[in-house]
Enzyme design. Structure first.
Site, PDB file in Angstrom:
ATOM      1  N   ASP A 221     -27.120  -9.112  20.118  1.00 21.37           N
ATOM      2  CA  ASP A 221     -26.916  -9.909  21.318  1.00 21.37           C
ATOM      3  C   ASP A 221     -26.604  -8.986  22.493  1.00 21.37           C
ATOM      4  O   ASP A 221     -27.096  -7.855  22.547  1.00 21.37           O
ATOM      5  CB  ASP A 221     -25.777 -10.914  21.073  1.00 21.37           C
ATOM      6  CG  ASP A 221     -25.990 -12.226  21.799  1.00 21.37           C
ATOM      7  OD1 ASP A 221     -25.896 -12.228  23.046  1.00 21.37           O
ATOM      8  OD2 ASP A 221     -26.233 -13.248  21.145  1.00 21.37           O
TER       9      ASP A 221
ATOM     10  N   HIS B  81     -21.974 -13.451  26.389  1.00 21.63           N
ATOM     11  CA  HIS B  81     -22.771 -14.262  25.469  1.00 21.63           C
ATOM     12  C   HIS B  81     -22.577 -13.838  24.017  1.00 21.63           C
ATOM     13  O   HIS B  81     -22.278 -14.670  23.144  1.00 21.63           O
ATOM     14  CB  HIS B  81     -24.239 -14.149  25.867  1.00 21.63           C
ATOM     15  CG  HIS B  81     -25.155 -15.047  25.102  1.00 21.63           C
ATOM     16  ND1 HIS B  81     -25.786 -14.662  23.950  1.00 21.63           N
ATOM     17  CD2 HIS B  81     -25.561 -16.328  25.332  1.00 21.63           C
ATOM     18  CE1 HIS B  81     -26.542 -15.648  23.499  1.00 21.63           C
ATOM     19  NE2 HIS B  81     -26.426 -16.675  24.324  1.00 21.63           N
TER      20      HIS B  81
ATOM     21  N   SER C 219     -28.767 -20.991  21.297  1.00 15.18           N
ATOM     22  CA  SER C 219     -27.906 -19.856  20.958  1.00 15.18           C
ATOM     23  C   SER C 219     -26.752 -20.311  20.094  1.00 15.18           C
ATOM     24  O   SER C 219     -26.456 -19.735  19.047  1.00 15.18           O
ATOM     25  CB  SER C 219     -27.334 -19.220  22.229  1.00 15.18           C
ATOM     26  OG  SER C 219     -28.254 -18.406  22.874  1.00 15.18           O
TER      27      SER C 219
END
Length: 382
Positions: free
Chosen positions: A35, A69, A232
């Site tokens: 990520d 994120h 996600s």
């Protein structure tokens, strides 16, 4: 703060985390999170991130998250919930962080040093991590990435990736979700309703909570935002579900863990007629953990052999209603594409391998089914 953010993790009670944790917390399982990097110093991730297990060649800034994120995904998987942080579904699992190159990386030095997707997948394949969680995607197929995915599969890894958030515009399920051996995950809400943004087609294999899921607002890590929506989050929760099962059944293979998720998934349609929107259904690891006699099937047979184009003699026939979910729309693109990052960066990469976007977006929902979280209604159609 803990009560505030965790009370917004609406899926924890319906999935019966307290009951599951009496059987498994994910202990002993390592999840590679590919990520934007993972911050190991948030209250929920202290002691949960194994940065020392990332090979030096692909370790650049693995613990520096440039968007927030990757840290959010790691917390959704293995966060302890300590100090007001997100409660992970598998708090006994550990995270191995990989910062990969996406268009959110704008600094020229970072672009040169951040590992490619392919290199990160290969490194994770050679690690002790059993699960690869990949909450990103792009429109461009890449031979190196596909080869890395096949290598990871040969090493017994179980890979999850989001199907994407552009269903209302182009609806092209990107890569790595569209590669063979990667489990494509769609996003659903608490009623079992798929998000209208959640891309659909024959590459959707499972679904998981992905609407109104709290995440870090940004890379300052000062506050959580409660309206996070995207595949996600669904990918992270599906990965955590697999970690719970693998921890309870350490002798199972990736095929068996995945098959158990498929067999117990929440659906109200025949298993041999998977949905274009929710695949084989919504993940329900509780149904695996509460059954002492569950049959995981053969260790070396791919439960998605037909979706993966590797149909194996002796395995049941292909899904009867999965006939070409718009094959043309799913064919690999040979254009340069114009992927964008969650940060809305307009910068372009000079290398097609890096033209990816992190899956993180907000949208309304479209009802395709009703009832409780465990059910949703839509069969796969041409």
């Amino acid at each position: 703060m803990a009560a505030d953010v965790q009370s917004k993790q609406w899926y924890l009670d319906p999935m019966d985390v307290e009951g599951m944790w009496k059987v498994s917390t994910g202990k002993g399982v390592k999840v590679a999170v590919l990520d934007t990097g993972v911050n190991p110093d948030t209250s929920s991730l202290k002691g949960q991130v194994l940065q020392g297990e990332v090979p030096r060649a692909v370790s650049y800034n693995a613990t520096e998250d440039y968007l927030g994120h990757g840290t959010s995904m790691a917390e959704l998987i293995a966060g302890t919930g300590a100090g007001g942080g997100l409660q992970g579904l598998a708090p006994g699992a550990k995270i191995v962080p990989y910062r990969v190159l996406t268009k959110g990386v704008t600094n020229s030095t970072d672009k040169k040093k951040t590992p490619s997707i392919a290199d990160a997948i290969k490194a994770a394949a050679d690690s002790d991590a059993q699960i690869l969680s990949m909450s990103f995607g792009g429109d461009i197929t890449n031979p190196d990435e596909e080869a890395a995915v096949k290598y990871a599969q040969s090493k017994g890894k179980l890979m999850f990736a989001g199907t994407g958030n552009d269903a209302e515009s182009k609806n092209f399920i990107g890569f790595p979700a569209a590669y063979p051996y990667v489990v494509g995950v769609a996003a659903a809400d608490e009623t079992g309703t798929v998000g209208s943004f959640s891309e659909h087609g024959n590459y959707v294999d499972l679904a998981a909570p992905g609407l109104n899921v709290p995440t870090w607002c940004d890379a300052t890590f000062r506050a959580y935002c409660s309206d996070g929506e995207g595949t996600s989050m669904a990918t992270a929760i599906a990965s955590a579900s697999a970690a719970l099962i693998w921890s309870a059944h350490p002798d199972w293979t990736a095929n068996q863990v995945l098959r158990s998720l498929i067999d117990t998934a929440g659906r109200d349609w025949p298993k041999d007629e998977p949905s274009n929107y929710l695949g084989y259904g919504l993940v329900r690891p509780r149904k695996v953990l509460e059954s002492s006699s569950i049959n995981p099937g053969p260790a070396n047979t791919d439960p998605l052999s037909y979706e993966n184009g590797t149909g194996i003699p002796g395995v049941s026939s292909p899904p009867s209603s999965s006939a070409s979910a718009s094959a043309a729309s799913q064919a690999p693109k040979d254009t340069s594409g114009d992927a964008t990052s969650a940060a809305g960066s307009s910068s372009n990469s000079s290398d097609d391998k890096t033209q990816l976007y992190v899956i993180l977006g907000a949208a309304l929902v479209v009802v395709i089914g009703g009832g409780a979280f465990a059910l949703a209604r839509k069969r796969r159609t041409p």
